[in-house]
Motif scaffolding. Structure first.
Motif, mmCIF file in Angstrom:
data_model
loop_
_atom_site.group_PDB
_atom_site.id
_atom_site.type_symbol
_atom_site.label_atom_id
_atom_site.label_comp_id
_atom_site.label_asym_id
_atom_site.label_seq_id
_atom_site.Cartn_x
_atom_site.Cartn_y
_atom_site.Cartn_z
ATOM 1 N N ALA A 1 0.839 -1.202 0.000
ATOM 2 C CA ALA A 1 0.000 0.000 0.000
ATOM 3 C C ALA A 1 0.872 1.249 0.000
ATOM 4 C CB ALA A 1 -0.914 -0.008 1.222
ATOM 5 N N THR A 2 0.450 2.243 -0.738
ATOM 6 C CA THR A 2 1.231 3.478 -0.866
ATOM 7 C C THR A 2 0.644 4.644 -0.070
ATOM 8 O OG1 THR A 2 0.010 4.033 -2.889
ATOM 9 C CG2 THR A 2 2.090 2.837 -3.151
ATOM 10 N N ASP A 3 -0.334 4.358 0.791
ATOM 11 C CA ASP A 3 -0.996 5.433 1.538
ATOM 12 C C ASP A 3 -0.433 5.612 2.942
ATOM 13 O OD1 ASP A 3 -1.898 3.128 2.710
ATOM 14 O OD2 ASP A 3 -4.040 3.532 2.423
ATOM 15 N N THR B 1 -0.010 3.191 5.204
ATOM 16 C CA THR B 1 -0.559 2.238 6.180
ATOM 17 C C THR B 1 0.057 0.850 6.070
ATOM 18 O OG1 THR B 1 -2.357 1.544 4.692
ATOM 19 C CG2 THR B 1 -2.771 3.453 6.119
#
Length: 410
Positions: free
Chosen positions: A66-68, A70
């Motif tokens: 995930a790149t957010d 998280t």
């Protein structure tokens, strides 16, 4: 009459067996399996006065993280960096980008792939220590004919981004082996196993900057390096495992036998008992190119094991299967650390000493007293790993080393 028995009695016997097997399988899914002699692993550890000389984190198949902000694997990587700093090497075991590696400009997957690489390299550049990327089948566009060009795009992007010529190995897609001395007594050999199963163009010879014109030269060089370094611990890093209790090792769930179309899409829950077993049996007997049963993979595995079995100081680490596994065979150790961004079924028991279907990675710590201890860190707030980064297995990887003069022996 025979047709009657086949259509009525055999399914009547098979369905209860499959149901029972499915219920048994569910009991250990996402739970660690330990070999009987390793159940008490929590009672063992390195000597209190032993100091870590070098630490290696093995992160396989991270290509869908995930790149957010998280993603728990990235948080674990940060914690590991903070602990070991300049004494650490982060080794990415291939399939660094899903689904098709790093495509050229204008491709629909290009933007997401670049976003992932930029985020990951941004983390690595801020931390001390070495980072090395290997290539896997997805980095070679899932083994397709244009995969070589995809791999070169990724290599160039990472080498330029990290400003390190050794950040992507082996260079230009050569088979290897490439040797890096991580610490006194600890040698890393990097090999490119995708070369052996790749379709289309693949590099070999001086035209590509590879040191030999025939693939036999690879095996000769690998054996020579291992023979010359029998006096120290050798880590061999690749993408494809040589032992596995998971998909690429021919292991399937009962659900996959009953609902075979889920191999194409998880939502295709169309029951096809009996007939549904044809696909798993095909993968077990003949295999796709990424399976151990495929003739090219099988040939590569046989040659590598023939060489490795001559020695007793090797730890072979790979990704490819999306789980965590450890095997101890012929005085050497074989690790699968492929759950960097995905998880998949792994069967317990067999030749394995440890298995777990959970996101995480293996860490090898090399100590001042010459010992190597393997730790498995996993993510997730559950009974297996109560906190993110919980150690779910620890084991000393013992070896039989030869004296330094053994490197002179033919």
């Amino acid at each position: 009459m025979l047709l009657y028995y086949f259509l009525i009695i055999i399914p009547a016997l098979a369905v209860p067996f499959l149901l029972f097997s499915y219920l048994q399988e569910r009991k250990y899914r996402n739970k660690p399996y330990y070999r009987l002699t390793d159940i008490g692993w929590r009672n063992f550890g390195p000597a209190a006065d032993a100091q870590v000389v070098h630490s290696v984190a093995f992160l396989g198949d991270v290509g869908a993280f995930a790149t957010d902000g998280t993603d728990p694997i990235l948080h674990l990587l940060e914690e590991w960096h903070q602990t070991y700093g300049a004494k650490g090497t982060a080794l990415f075991l291939g399939d660094n980008l899903y689904p098709v590696g790093l495509p050229p400009e204008g491709h629909r997957h290009r933007a997401k792939a670049v976003e992932r690489l930029d985020l990951l390299m941004g983390i690595l550049k801020e931390r001390a220590g070495r980072s090395i990327f290997l290539s896997g089948n997805h980095d070679w566009n899932k083994g397709r004919a244009d995969g070589y060009q995809r791999m070169l795009l990724q290599e160039q992007y990472i080498v330029e981004g990290l400003q390190d010529e050794d950040a992507y190995l082996p260079r230009t897609g050569c088979p290897g082996p490439v040797a890096i001395q991580l610490a006194e007594g600890l040698l890393l050999l990097v090999i490119n196993t995708q070369w052996f199963v790749q379709r289309g163009e693949k590099p070999l010879g001086s035209k590509y900057g590879c040191p030999y014109e025939d693939i036999e030269g690879f095996f000769q060089e690998l054996n020579a390096m291992l023979r010359q370094n029998r006096h120290q611990r050798v880590l061999v890093a690749a993408h494809h495992p040589l032992y596995s209790n998971a998909l690429h090792g021919g292991k399937f769930t009962i659900k996959q036998h009953i609902f075979p179309l889920t191999a194409a899409n998880k939502r295709f829950l169309i029951p096809l008992p009996i007939f549904g077993s044809l696909y798993p049996f095909y993968r077990q007997l003949f295999g796709a190119r990424e399976d151990m049963s495929h003739r090219r993979y099988r040939k590569m595995r046989k040659r590598l094991l023939r060489i490795f079995n001559r020695y007793s100081n090797i730890v072979y680490v790979a990704g490819h299967d999306h789980n965590l596994q450890h095997f101890e065979r012929h005085n050497n150790h074989y690790i699968v650390s492929g759950s960097g961004s995905k998880t998949s079924f792994v069967k317990k028991g067999g030749k394995a000493t440890f298995t777990l279907e959970q996101r995480g990675f293996f860490v090898l710590n090399y100590y001042s007293n010459g010992e190597i201890w393997m730790e498995t860190v996993a993510v997730g707030d559950n009974e297996v790993a109560p906190t993110i980064g919980s150690v779910v297995f620890r084991k000393e990887l013992k070896s039989i080393l030869q004296p330094a003069f053994a490197q002179q022996i033919s």
